[in-house]
Write an enzyme that holds these catalytic residues in place. Structure first.
Site, short mmCIF file in Angstrom:
data_model
loop_
_atom_site.label_atom_id
_atom_site.label_comp_id
_atom_site.label_asym_id
_atom_site.label_seq_id
_atom_site.Cartn_x
_atom_site.Cartn_y
_atom_site.Cartn_z
N HIS A 1 -5.66 0.57 6.13
CA HIS A 1 -5.20 -0.30 7.23
C HIS A 1 -5.65 0.21 8.59
O HIS A 1 -6.24 -0.52 9.38
CB HIS A 1 -3.67 -0.41 7.19
CG HIS A 1 -3.12 -1.26 8.30
ND1 HIS A 1 -2.85 -0.76 9.57
CD2 HIS A 1 -2.82 -2.58 8.36
CE1 HIS A 1 -2.41 -1.72 10.34
NE2 HIS A 1 -2.37 -2.84 9.64
N GLU B 1 -8.18 -8.80 3.56
CA GLU B 1 -8.25 -8.80 5.02
C GLU B 1 -9.35 -7.84 5.46
O GLU B 1 -9.28 -6.63 5.20
CB GLU B 1 -6.92 -8.40 5.66
CG GLU B 1 -7.05 -8.49 7.18
CD GLU B 1 -5.92 -7.88 7.98
OE1 GLU B 1 -4.82 -7.68 7.45
OE2 GLU B 1 -6.18 -7.58 9.16
N ASP C 1 -6.13 -4.47 3.05
CA ASP C 1 -7.02 -4.28 4.19
C ASP C 1 -8.25 -3.52 3.73
O ASP C 1 -8.13 -2.47 3.10
CB ASP C 1 -6.31 -3.46 5.27
CG ASP C 1 -4.97 -4.08 5.64
OD1 ASP C 1 -4.96 -5.17 6.22
OD2 ASP C 1 -3.92 -3.47 5.29
N HIS D 1 2.21 -7.75 0.50
CA HIS D 1 1.48 -7.22 1.67
C HIS D 1 1.02 -5.78 1.41
O HIS D 1 1.79 -4.96 0.94
CB HIS D 1 2.46 -7.24 2.86
CG HIS D 1 1.86 -6.89 4.17
ND1 HIS D 1 2.50 -6.08 5.08
CD2 HIS D 1 0.68 -7.26 4.75
CE1 HIS D 1 1.76 -5.97 6.18
NE2 HIS D 1 0.65 -6.67 5.99
N GLU E 1 -2.25 -9.04 -0.74
CA GLU E 1 -3.08 -8.88 0.47
C GLU E 1 -3.41 -7.40 0.59
O GLU E 1 -2.58 -6.54 0.25
CB GLU E 1 -2.27 -9.33 1.70
CG GLU E 1 -3.05 -9.30 3.01
CD GLU E 1 -2.90 -8.02 3.83
OE1 GLU E 1 -3.51 -7.93 4.89
OE2 GLU E 1 -2.17 -7.09 3.39
O1 G3P Z 1 -3.13 -10.11 6.57
C1 G3P Z 1 -1.87 -10.21 7.12
C2 G3P Z 1 -1.40 -8.91 7.73
O2 G3P Z 1 -1.72 -7.85 6.86
C3 G3P Z 1 -1.98 -8.65 9.07
O3 G3P Z 1 -1.43 -7.52 9.69
O4 G3P Z 1 -1.62 -5.22 10.48
O5 G3P Z 1 -0.45 -5.68 8.36
O6 G3P Z 1 -2.92 -5.89 8.50
P1 G3P Z 1 -1.62 -6.02 9.23
MG MG Z 2 -3.44 -6.65 6.51
#
Ligand code: G3P
Ligand code: MG
Length: 262
Positions: free
Chosen positions: A58, A126, A45, A16, A43
């Site tokens: 993020h 994302e 952002d 993440h 993953e």
């Molecule tokens: O993509 C999954 C997760 O990253 C979504 O929540 O807020 O950590 O971007 P967040």
């Molecule tokens: Mg995310």
């Protein structure tokens, strides 16, 4: 009649925000730390700078994860999308985490693509749209992803909570795989994922149960979950047959020991 599930070339375990707990989230350093723990999928952002460069961040603002407050001066906007990439690329996105990462820059999507492609790592991008630019962020990220991964065996998986961003990504580069992100099972979630021609649905981990998972699977979707940080949570989701688990705890879960999803 259940729909056949879509092809799924991705590993089950996904780090993440790069691997953004042991290193500053959404930086190349985080990806390197995740890779050193055996992770082969990440993953992150992505949003747009003022001049339309996709970069990793993020939050809407730079406050939490950079030294923007020192560098940009009082009175200037802290919103990431209010600055050109030439300015953003000079910020320190590592010191807030720890001294070991002092000087670590924000990452452009181009730099992350280069790293992932060179090492055959998979990516879940994302789309975290720059506020007010939901459609533009989706379309521009998809365009860049299609160009950067043009020769890749495995394309990046584009996901978003924002339906407009996913629609724009679909319009710009329909062949890139998409996933709908859900932090609740709002009315019409399954139909929306269908209309976006998604391959997967990524839920907050508590939302998957026997009913929701069988509903999504029968509709032909792959199932992913975030943010899975406890072994008991992971086991429950594996027992439900999830295809992908997004975790901060790269020090707790060893992907090499997990069988890949079918
Ligand atoms: O993509 C999954 C997760 O990253 C979504 O929540 O807020 O950590 O971007 P967040
Ligand atoms: Mg995310």
């Amino acid at each position: 009649m259940p729909h056949p599930v879509k092809p799924w070339p991705y590993p089950r375990w996904i780090a993440h925000r790069g691997a953004g707990q042991l290193a500053p989230e959404n930086t190349l350093a985080a990806f390197r730390v995740g890779a050193s723990h055996g992770y082969r999928m990440f993953e992150c952002d992505v949003k747009l700078s003022l001049d339309g460069v996709p970069f990793l961040l993020h939050d809407d603002t730079l406050v939490r994860t950079s030294n923007a407050h020192e560098q940009l001066g009082a009175g200037l906007s802290a919103v990431g999308g209010d600055h050109p990439w030439a300015t953003l690329s000079q910020l320190d996105a590592g010191s807030w985490h720890s001294r070991a990462f002092a000087g670590e820059p924000l990452a452009s999507l181009g730099a992350i693509a280069h790293f992932c492609l060179a090492n055959a790592y998979c990516l879940n991008l994302e789309i975290k749209p720059t506020p007010g630019l939901e459609r533009q962020t989706g379309a521009v990220v998809a365009e860049h992803a299609a160009r950067l991964w043009a020769d890749a065996a495995v394309p990046p998986l584009l996901s978003s909570f924002d339906v407009q961003s996913l629609q724009a990504a679909q319009g710009a580069q329909p062949q890139l795989p998409r996933a709908l992100l859900l932090d609740s099972l709002w009315s019409g979630w399954l139909e929306t994922a269908r209309s976006l021609d998604c391959v997967a649905i990524v839920c907050e981990q508590l939302l998957w149960d026997a009913a929701s998972s069988s509903q999504a699977r029968s509709a032909g979707f792959r199932l992913l979950s975030y943010t899975v940080n406890e072994p008991t949570q992971a086991q429950r989701l594996i027992d439900l047959g999830l295809d992908g688990l997004i975790t901060d705890r790269i020090d707790c879960f060893a992907p090499a020991r997990q069988p890949p999803a079918n």
